[in-house]
Motif scaffolding. Structure first.
Motif, PDB file in Angstrom:
ATOM      1  N   ALA A   1       0.836  -1.200   0.000  1.00 46.90           N
ATOM      2  CA  ALA A   1       0.000   0.000   0.000  1.00 46.90           C
ATOM      3  C   ALA A   1       0.876   1.256   0.000  1.00 46.90           C
ATOM      4  CB  ALA A   1      -0.933  -0.009   1.212  1.00 46.90           C
ATOM      5  N   GLU A   2       1.963   1.237   0.775  1.00 48.15           N
ATOM      6  CA  GLU A   2       2.885   2.369   0.803  1.00 48.15           C
ATOM      7  C   GLU A   2       3.596   2.518  -0.545  1.00 48.15           C
ATOM      8  OE1 GLU A   2       3.444   4.487   3.419  1.00 48.15           O
ATOM      9  OE2 GLU A   2       1.811   3.508   4.496  1.00 48.15           O
ATOM     10  N   PHE A   3       3.932   1.381  -1.155  1.00 48.65           N
ATOM     11  CA  PHE A   3       4.587   1.403  -2.463  1.00 48.65           C
ATOM     12  C   PHE A   3       3.691   2.055  -3.505  1.00 48.65           C
ATOM     13  CE2 PHE A   3       4.972  -1.034  -6.537  1.00 48.65           C
ATOM     14  CZ  PHE A   3       6.183  -0.494  -6.962  1.00 48.65           C
ATOM     15  N   LEU A   4       2.395   1.749  -3.474  1.00 46.55           N
ATOM     16  CA  LEU A   4       1.463   2.350  -4.428  1.00 46.55           C
ATOM     17  C   LEU A   4       1.399   3.860  -4.258  1.00 46.55           C
ATOM     18  CD1 LEU A   4      -1.477  -0.239  -4.315  1.00 46.55           C
ATOM     19  CD2 LEU A   4       0.188   0.086  -6.163  1.00 46.55           C
ATOM     20  N   VAL A   5       1.467   4.322  -3.011  1.00 46.70           N
ATOM     21  CA  VAL A   5       1.480   5.767  -2.766  1.00 46.70           C
ATOM     22  C   VAL A   5       2.740   6.389  -3.366  1.00 46.70           C
ATOM     23  CG1 VAL A   5       1.617   7.561  -0.992  1.00 46.70           C
ATOM     24  CG2 VAL A   5       0.071   5.642  -0.689  1.00 46.70           C
TER      25      VAL A   5
END
Length: 234
Positions: free
Chosen positions: A161-165
């Motif tokens: 999820a952090e990577f997508l951000v």
């Protein structure tokens, strides 16, 4: 940064008084944690120094067993990968190609490497379009395995999820409007995990990019509803 907490079963727990792992494992792990602390505070030279301390442990570990060989090899790879990362974060972008080739030989580490590379690109405003194309098969969420077993699923999901951000930030900074799509995917995954922290992080990034062209009305509606639901979370 490469860490053990993402691997299921690495940090064994036991009710017995004896440690579940050999002592040398905890000594190496302590050095890895120290390098991670210095990375967190942006002290990359110190982080690099401590990363060298969990490399080449076969020079002092006397045990010669299958477990010791696995531990030594994995910490060596942690050390090499993290040293590349710390140098990149400090602005030594000339080592990026070497890091890419290091990752290419280790498919199970490519996703973690992409997370690092996108962070570096955002920090130094560097174009990594060709790298994202090369490793595009590793961008969708998957389950990865190492010699120590499967990655810890809840932690990996939050990392994704952090990577997508971060990926959304990268694309928006490079004038690619599909960056908002990555924000939405992050919000959707964070909602599934019931992770208010990840949702708030994503929404805060959207606010920071308020000077960029706004997403479509449909996307704005979804974001507004998500924000309202987040505010209602106890």
């Amino acid at each position: 940064m490469r860490n053990i907490s993402t691997r299921s079963g690495w940090l064994k727990h036991t009710d017995q008084k004896q440690p579940a792992r050999p002592i040398y494992f905890y000594m190496l792990y302590a050095r890895l944690l120290q390098s991670g602390v210095y990375e967190h505070f942006g002290e990359y030279k110190k982080a690099t120094y401590y990363a060298t301390l969990y490399c080449n442990a076969d020079s002092w570990i006397q045990e010669d067993s299958e477990e010791s060989r696995i531990v030594i090899k994995q910490f060596n790879e942690f050390s090499i990968a993290n040293q590349y990362l710390f140098r990149l974060l400090s602005g030594e972008l000339e080592v990026l190609n070497d890091y890419i080739e290091f990752l290419a030989k280790r498919p199970g580490e490519i996703f973690n490497g992409l997370c690092d590379i996108v962070r570096v690109a955002n920090k130094h405003n560097y174009n990594i379009d060709s790298i994202l194309v090369r490793f595009q098969d590793y961008i969708p969420y998957k389950t990865y395995y190492t010699a120590f077993g499967e990655y810890n699923k809840p932690i990996m999901a939050e990392q994704y999820a952090e990577f997508l951000v971060d990926l959304g930030k990268y694309y928006l900074r490079n004038n690619h409007p599909e960056g908002y799509d990555f924000f939405l995917r992050s919000i959707a995954l964070s909602s599934e995990m019931n992770s208010a922290r990840s949702i708030i992080h994503c929404l805060s990034e959207i606010v920071l990019h308020a000077d960029l062209p706004l997403p479509s009305p449909d996307i704005q509606t979804i974001l507004l509803k998500t924000l309202q639901n987040t505010n209602k979370t106890p």
